[in-house]
Motif scaffolding. Structure first.
Motif, PDB file in Angstrom:
ATOM      1  N   ILE A 367       0.840  -1.205   0.000  1.00  0.00           N
ATOM      2  CA  ILE A 367       0.000   0.000   0.000  1.00  0.00           C
ATOM      3  C   ILE A 367       0.868   1.245   0.000  1.00  0.00           C
ATOM      4  O   ILE A 367       0.560   2.239  -0.679  1.00  0.00           O
ATOM      5  N   VAL A 368       1.965   1.217   0.770  1.00  0.00           N
ATOM      6  CA  VAL A 368       2.886   2.359   0.785  1.00  0.00           C
ATOM      7  C   VAL A 368       3.433   2.602  -0.619  1.00  0.00           C
ATOM      8  O   VAL A 368       3.469   3.744  -1.108  1.00  0.00           O
ATOM      9  N   ASP A 369       3.861   1.540  -1.302  1.00  0.00           N
ATOM     10  CA  ASP A 369       4.371   1.680  -2.667  1.00  0.00           C
ATOM     11  C   ASP A 369       3.276   2.194  -3.601  1.00  0.00           C
ATOM     12  O   ASP A 369       3.529   3.022  -4.486  1.00  0.00           O
ATOM     13  N   TYR A 370       2.066   1.687  -3.403  1.00  0.00           N
ATOM     14  CA  TYR A 370       0.928   2.099  -4.229  1.00  0.00           C
ATOM     15  C   TYR A 370       0.673   3.608  -4.101  1.00  0.00           C
ATOM     16  O   TYR A 370       0.437   4.306  -5.097  1.00  0.00           O
ATOM     17  N   VAL A 371       0.733   4.128  -2.874  1.00  0.00           N
ATOM     18  CA  VAL A 371       0.505   5.557  -2.658  1.00  0.00           C
ATOM     19  C   VAL A 371       1.630   6.383  -3.255  1.00  0.00           C
ATOM     20  O   VAL A 371       1.398   7.390  -3.938  1.00  0.00           O
ATOM     21  N   GLU A 372       2.845   5.999  -3.026  1.00  0.00           N
ATOM     22  CA  GLU A 372       3.980   6.782  -3.511  1.00  0.00           C
ATOM     23  C   GLU A 372       4.052   6.805  -5.032  1.00  0.00           C
ATOM     24  O   GLU A 372       4.670   7.696  -5.614  1.00  0.00           O
ATOM     25  N   LYS A 373       3.402   5.849  -5.683  1.00  0.00           N
ATOM     26  CA  LYS A 373       3.372   5.828  -7.147  1.00  0.00           C
ATOM     27  C   LYS A 373       2.129   6.515  -7.719  1.00  0.00           C
ATOM     28  O   LYS A 373       1.885   6.436  -8.920  1.00  0.00           O
ATOM     29  N   GLY A 374       1.362   7.155  -6.860  1.00  0.00           N
ATOM     30  CA  GLY A 374       0.218   7.918  -7.353  1.00  0.00           C
ATOM     31  C   GLY A 374      -1.116   7.516  -6.779  1.00  0.00           C
ATOM     32  O   GLY A 374      -2.130   8.114  -7.153  1.00  0.00           O
ATOM     33  N   GLY A 375      -1.173   6.542  -5.887  1.00  0.00           N
ATOM     34  CA  GLY A 375      -2.441   6.121  -5.291  1.00  0.00           C
ATOM     35  C   GLY A 375      -2.880   7.040  -4.169  1.00  0.00           C
ATOM     36  O   GLY A 375      -2.260   8.075  -3.888  1.00  0.00           O
ATOM     37  N   ALA A 376      -3.970   6.675  -3.514  1.00  0.00           N
ATOM     38  CA  ALA A 376      -4.527   7.501  -2.446  1.00  0.00           C
ATOM     39  C   ALA A 376      -5.060   6.611  -1.336  1.00  0.00           C
ATOM     40  O   ALA A 376      -5.621   5.541  -1.589  1.00  0.00           O
ATOM     41  N   ILE A 377      -4.893   7.094  -0.097  1.00  0.00           N
ATOM     42  CA  ILE A 377      -5.381   6.359   1.071  1.00  0.00           C
ATOM     43  C   ILE A 377      -6.018   7.334   2.045  1.00  0.00           C
ATOM     44  O   ILE A 377      -5.530   8.456   2.236  1.00  0.00           O
ATOM     45  N   LEU A 378      -7.126   6.923   2.612  1.00  0.00           N
ATOM     46  CA  LEU A 378      -7.812   7.680   3.650  1.00  0.00           C
ATOM     47  C   LEU A 378      -7.934   6.798   4.872  1.00  0.00           C
ATOM     48  O   LEU A 378      -8.491   5.695   4.802  1.00  0.00           O
ATOM     49  N   ALA A 379      -7.409   7.282   6.000  1.00  0.00           N
ATOM     50  CA  ALA A 379      -7.485   6.541   7.258  1.00  0.00           C
ATOM     51  C   ALA A 379      -8.445   7.268   8.188  1.00  0.00           C
ATOM     52  O   ALA A 379      -8.140   8.367   8.672  1.00  0.00           O
ATOM     53  N   ALA A 380      -9.644   6.666   8.376  1.00  0.00           N
ATOM     54  CA  ALA A 380     -10.619   7.208   9.314  1.00  0.00           C
ATOM     55  C   ALA A 380     -10.404   6.508  10.652  1.00  0.00           C
ATOM     56  O   ALA A 380     -10.649   5.307  10.780  1.00  0.00           O
ATOM     57  N   ALA A 381      -9.914   7.244  11.644  1.00  0.00           N
ATOM     58  CA  ALA A 381      -9.425   6.637  12.881  1.00  0.00           C
ATOM     59  C   ALA A 381     -10.530   6.505  13.920  1.00  0.00           C
ATOM     60  O   ALA A 381     -11.421   7.345  14.025  1.00  0.00           O
ATOM     61  N   GLY A 382     -10.423   5.412  14.686  1.00  0.00           N
ATOM     62  CA  GLY A 382     -11.223   5.213  15.878  1.00  0.00           C
ATOM     63  C   GLY A 382     -10.291   5.088  17.071  1.00  0.00           C
ATOM     64  O   GLY A 382      -9.078   5.324  16.967  1.00  0.00           O
ATOM     65  N   PRO A 383     -10.813   4.695  18.239  1.00  0.00           N
ATOM     66  CA  PRO A 383      -9.959   4.574  19.430  1.00  0.00           C
ATOM     67  C   PRO A 383      -8.774   3.633  19.229  1.00  0.00           C
ATOM     68  O   PRO A 383      -7.725   3.815  19.856  1.00  0.00           O
TER      69      PRO A 383
END
Length: 693
Positions: A367-383
């Motif tokens: 996923i890290v490689d995917y983002v750095e190559k142009g992807g997108a990630i959204l982390a909606a945090a809970g406790p």
């Protein structure tokens, strides 16, 4: 003064004719009978008829009325080429002097420019008609056109002009000019983003080189995309693709020819609307919770989104005696999603996800490689984000901008937009937000009750709590984007708690910013034209912006200062007087905008010509002359009478109509009643006397 003899019959003409016929018959009978008084009876009847015709001497007090001549000056963009403006002004000056010397003639000078919103090209005859609307047709002496001959509203016949007077044309430029021009043959109006589409164009050239190869450059939104070698005189087709949704301005430029007249028609512009085929979103919910439905409903409501949603209901550490074959659940396809098909998704959302052994660390590294190559990630945090099971304790920490402190804050608060958030397109101008001028005011939104405490190591905090704890943090990672929503309470807005809030607009903007929607870029320069005015807009996260450099269609440049209209929003306007493509540059950003039609008729052919006007000039009795390199070649002016030639070798004429106004009229009857009676009775008496002898 003017003297005339007019007749004002005392009886209707038909009755007079009948009486005259009867009298003539009687006289013929008298002459046939050789009556001795017949001549005097004829005289009496003639005097009677003359009296009934009532001859009158009319004296008119007249004032001469000047004739009206129109001079139509072509100031279209094709007339700005080379020496044409100089030739035009020199000829106009000489023409004005000669008309003034002729005397007793009114001159109306009409300057015609291209209307930026019109697709009709140069309309000289429309302007001529408007200029002479209030002039009686019999007072028009003629019209003189100062033009390069590229006129697009020439009447089909002289009758369509609406007046009977000579029309002359003085043509600027040179005969047999050479020029290279580019024409779009077939262009797409729509295209799927990142899918191939075809564009066809043709390069033509007049002159000695009418064949060969011409290099062509294709640009999209001001950025060079590809080049091609076009065969002159043949249609060339290239394949390209659109990089984003919405309008894409495609420019096709051909290099100048060896005898180039102008570069104005070496460029063609096409606007193609980019349409995304489908946006694929992967939503992974770590556990069932009230906000899960909010995400699903929002994404499923967008017809352009293909949603793949998994909720982890039975993590590996959950042990019970239920056989797997009897479960109604499917296994989470981790390998398929995070190894084989990861690059097929436009956005990955982790909703309250925590480390539970579902995703191996190797897949999180993917996923890290995917983002750095142009992807997108959204982390909606809970406790769980603040616990030892936090996804921050995985390879994802290298791209997540907010680091958890280990604490979770509980208590009601109203989310607030930060100073940077008021500039950022994701959170700027959200419905119901508090005014930036009132620091004590709260937004008209419902409260949230939980947030994960974090420390931001990078990125921009665009929304926070009243005590400054981050709620939404946005960041760039390599070529991709990352967003963190540090509360799981946004679902309260969707339920309308305490009036709710703009959850749909906020999450929509957030998702589309992550997927690089052009309208949601933090740094964006755009321009548009409407009603002959160009508006330039700049969005930036900076507090100020440098002047914009404007390149006009003619190639001239000018700097324009932008004024701040809102936080992070700058704007300026300027008149779009030239037809064609305007280029705007500000630092590393560029934009293009077209004034008027994208490929104006005005630039289809800019060579000077006499072909369009010579037939009309000849039909009206006018003439056509080439001014050449200087106005000394212009013919001399003469005033001519109606019915005479209005053009000849080295001269052209304006018609003298000799119209006038009658100020007063005096009338004196020639046959007064007593005079007519005496003459008639005398003639009859002589006839009787003659016959009595």
């Amino acid at each position: 003064m003017n003297w005339d003899i007019v007749f004002e019959p005392a009886l209707p003409p038909a009755l007079l004719a009948a009486l005259s016929a009867a009298a003539v018959i009687v006289l013929i009978f008298s002459f046939w009978r050789r009556a001795r008084g017949a001549p005097w009876r004829a005289g009496a009847l003639a005097l009677l008829m003359l009296a009934l015709l009532n001859p009158t001497v009319r004296q008119e007090d007249r004032s001469p009325v000047p004739d009206v001549a129109a001079i139509v000056v072509d100031e279209s963009q094709s007339q700005q080429i080379g020496e044409r403006p100089t030739q035009t002004e020199a000829a106009l000056g000489k023409l004005e002097k000669e008309i003034a010397a002729a005397g007793d003639i009114e001159t109306r000078i009409v300057r015609v420019r291209n209307d930026p919103g019109s697709e009709n090209g140069t309309e000289l005859f429309t302007a001529l008609e408007n200029a002479l609307t209030d002039v009686p047709r019999e007072r028009i002496a003629g019209a003189v056109l100062l033009t390069d001959g590229q006129v697009h509203d020439v009447p089909k016949s002289a009758e369509a002009l609406g007046f009977d007077a000579p029309v002359h044309a003085l043509v600027t430029g040179r005969k047999n000019e050479h020029d290279r021009r580019l024409t779009v043959v077939e262009a797409p109006r729509f295209g799927i983003v990142d899918e191939p589409l075809s564009l066809s164009f043709r390069v033509d050239e007049t002159g000695e080189q009418s064949e060969g190869i011409a290099p062509v450059t294709i640009s999209v939104d001001g950025e060079k995309l590809t080049t091609a070698n076009a065969t002159i005189g043949q249609t060339t087709t290239v394949t390209l693709s659109l990089s984003h949704g919405g309008p894409n301005v495609i420019e096709v430029d051909v290099a100048p020819g060896p005898e180039e007249l102008t570069m104005l028609n070496n460029r063609a512009v096409v606007v193609a609307n980019g349409i995304r085929d489908r946006l694929r979103v992967l939503l992974v919910s770590g556990e069932p919770h009230p906000g899960e439905r909010t995400w699903r409903n929002l994404l499923k409501a967008d017809p352009a989104v293909d949603l793949v949603h998994f909720t982890i209901l039975r993590p590996p550490e959950k042990q019970d005696a239920t056989p797997v074959s009897e479960l109604s659940l499917i296994a989470f396809p981790t390998r398929e999603l995070f190894s084989e098909k990861l690059d097929q998704f436009d956005l990955i959302i982790f909703d309250r996800y925590k480390r539970r052994g579902v995703l191996p660390l190797a897949y999180l590294s993917n996923i890290v490689d995917y983002v750095e190559k142009g992807g997108a990630i959204l982390a909606a945090a809970g406790p769980a984000f603040a616990s030892p099971y936090s996804i921050y304790r995985t390879p994802l920490s290298s791209i997540l901008p907010a680091r958890p402190t280990g604490n979770v804050s509980i208590g009601g608060f109203t989310p607030d937009i930060t100073k940077m958030g008021r500039k950022h397109p994701v959170t700027a101008n959200l419905p119901g937000e508090a005014s930036a001028d009132d620091a004590q005011a709260d937004a008209d939104w419902g409260r949230w009750f939980r947030t994960v405490d974090t420390t931001t190591d990078s990125g921009e905090t665009v929304m926070d709590t009243p005590d400054g704890k981050p709620l939404i943090v946005l960041d760039h990672a390599g070529e991709g984007r990352v967003a963190q929503l540090l509360s799981d309470q946004v679902w309260l807005w969707s339920r309308g708690f305490e009036g709710g809030g703009p959850y749909a607009e906020l999450l929509r903007r957030l998702a589309h910013w992550l997927m690089k929607e052009p309208d949601l870029e933090e740094e964006r320069l755009s321009a548009s034209t409407k009603g002959g005015v160009m508006t330039i807009r700049r969005r930036t996260m900076a507090d100020e912006t440098p002047p914009a450099e404007i390149t006009l269609p003619s190639g001239k440049t000018q700097d324009l200062k932008l004024t701040e209209t809102a936080p992070g929003r700058f704007e300026a306007t300027l008149p779009a007087e030239e037809l064609g493509l305007y280029r705007i540059r500000q630092g590393d950003l560029s934009a293009v905008a077209a004034a008027g039609p994208l490929n104006p008729k005005e630039f289809a052919d800019v060579r000077a010509t006499d072909a369009k006007l010579k037939d009309l000039a000849a039909e009206t009795g006018g003439g056509l002359w080439w001014l050449g390199d200087k106005a000394d070649n212009m013919p001399s002016l003469r005033m001519v009478r109606a019915g005479h030639d209005a053009a000849g070798s080295g001269w052209f004429g304006l018609r003298r109509n000799e119209q006038y106004l009658v100020n007063a009229v005096h009338q004196v009857p020639l046959m007064t009643g007593f005079l007519a009676l005496a003459l008639i009775l005398g003639s009859i008496a002589l006839a009787w006397h003659r016959e009595g002898r």
